[in-house]
Design an enzyme around this catalytic site. Sequence first.
Site, short mmCIF file in Angstrom:
data_model
loop_
_atom_site.label_atom_id
_atom_site.label_comp_id
_atom_site.label_asym_id
_atom_site.label_seq_id
_atom_site.Cartn_x
_atom_site.Cartn_y
_atom_site.Cartn_z
N HIS A 104 0.84 -1.19 0.00
CA HIS A 104 0.00 0.00 0.00
C HIS A 104 0.88 1.24 0.00
O HIS A 104 2.10 1.14 0.16
CB HIS A 104 -0.90 0.01 1.25
CG HIS A 104 -0.12 0.19 2.52
ND1 HIS A 104 0.67 -0.81 3.06
CD2 HIS A 104 0.05 1.26 3.34
CE1 HIS A 104 1.26 -0.38 4.15
NE2 HIS A 104 0.91 0.89 4.34
N ASP A 106 0.65 5.07 2.09
CA ASP A 106 -0.12 5.52 3.24
C ASP A 106 -1.19 6.56 2.87
O ASP A 106 -0.94 7.50 2.14
CB ASP A 106 0.82 6.11 4.30
CG ASP A 106 1.66 5.00 4.94
OD1 ASP A 106 1.16 3.85 5.01
OD2 ASP A 106 2.80 5.27 5.34
N HIS A 260 4.76 0.11 0.03
CA HIS A 260 5.53 -0.66 1.00
C HIS A 260 4.71 -1.77 1.63
O HIS A 260 3.48 -1.79 1.57
CB HIS A 260 6.15 0.25 2.07
CG HIS A 260 5.17 1.04 2.86
ND1 HIS A 260 4.57 2.19 2.39
CD2 HIS A 260 4.69 0.87 4.12
CE1 HIS A 260 3.76 2.68 3.31
NE2 HIS A 260 3.80 1.90 4.37
N ARG A 276 5.01 6.20 14.59
CA ARG A 276 4.86 6.74 13.23
C ARG A 276 4.26 8.15 13.25
O ARG A 276 3.26 8.39 13.92
CB ARG A 276 3.97 5.84 12.37
CG ARG A 276 4.00 6.29 10.90
CD ARG A 276 3.22 5.38 10.01
NE ARG A 276 1.93 5.99 9.66
CZ ARG A 276 1.03 5.41 8.89
NH1 ARG A 276 1.25 4.22 8.38
NH2 ARG A 276 -0.11 6.02 8.62
C1 SIN Z 1 3.17 1.07 7.78
O1 SIN Z 1 2.67 0.59 6.76
O2 SIN Z 1 3.09 2.26 8.04
C2 SIN Z 1 3.90 0.17 8.74
C3 SIN Z 1 5.22 -0.24 8.24
C4 SIN Z 1 5.96 -1.09 9.26
O3 SIN Z 1 5.50 -1.26 10.38
O4 SIN Z 1 7.04 -1.57 8.91
#
Ligand code: SIN
Length: 285
Positions: A104, A106, A260, A276
């Site tokens: 995806h 973000d 990612h 995050r």
């Molecule tokens: C995310 O998709 O923001 C999480 C990525 C992760 O936890 O490595």
Amino acid sequence: MTPSVIRSGAACGAEIVFDLSREMDAPTFRAIERAFHDNIVVVFRGQQLTNERQIAFSRRFGELEIHIVKKYLLAGFPEILLISNVKDEQGEHIGLADAGFTWHTDTSYRRRPSRCSLLYAKEVPHRDGRPLGDTVFASTIAAYEALPDAMKKRIHGLKAIHRYSARRRVPESPRPKLTGEQLAQTPDIAHPIVRTHPYNGRRSLYITAGECIGIEGMPQDEALDLIAELDAHCVRPEFLYRHKWQLGDLLMWDNATSMHLAICDYALPERRLMHRTTVIGTVPF
Ligand code: SIN
């Protein structure tokens, strides 16, 4: 002084050598921002950041998003979303335990999706001395550039429809379901399949099978086939960078030019805790 940049050698990814707890003047910030746009995914290793410092650095890239899943916002710091498999004394997860388990980018379900996300590694699971819970990134610039001309022509001007709740979650996901009111705040949204980067003008693919439920003006079967084909193309090995986490990494990625996937190859008592921050971007064009 311009921070040094060590490229990963993959299609994206670089280390920027800089202590983010130090003051950063405008020329240094501009050099970091340039290196970020050039490399799509950058890591600052060995950081010791307070919550305030992570927020302040993130804010230099723009306004911060407060995540729609309120349960996992850090107390006192709603700009920080906890991503974690750790449980509290009541047996409840302290953070999103299934974030990013499908490819995806973000907040693509937003009218103004995220410009970039910053993930600060507070706890990294290990087994037999090796880190677990890698995050894999695909350069969607490299993917776009590698498309045959006929496909570039076919998708030119098309818009894919992104949906928050479309994402495949892990079975029995502990993530709270969105309320009707929250769902109403995230209506389906159409974005161009070929994006132009707002800062450097480079073109990239902006489509993922996990988030996109159709293509405007295209019959559904044909649209789903095209989404699947482009998604599979984006994640070809030559477009990937795989990040192996170290404690104190501050990793940031450009959501306009990458997608990612978080690899879930760990389980309690192997603990993973990430903080995050998410910067709101511009309307894709
Ligand atoms: C995310 O998709 O923001 C999480 C990525 C992760 O936890 O490595």
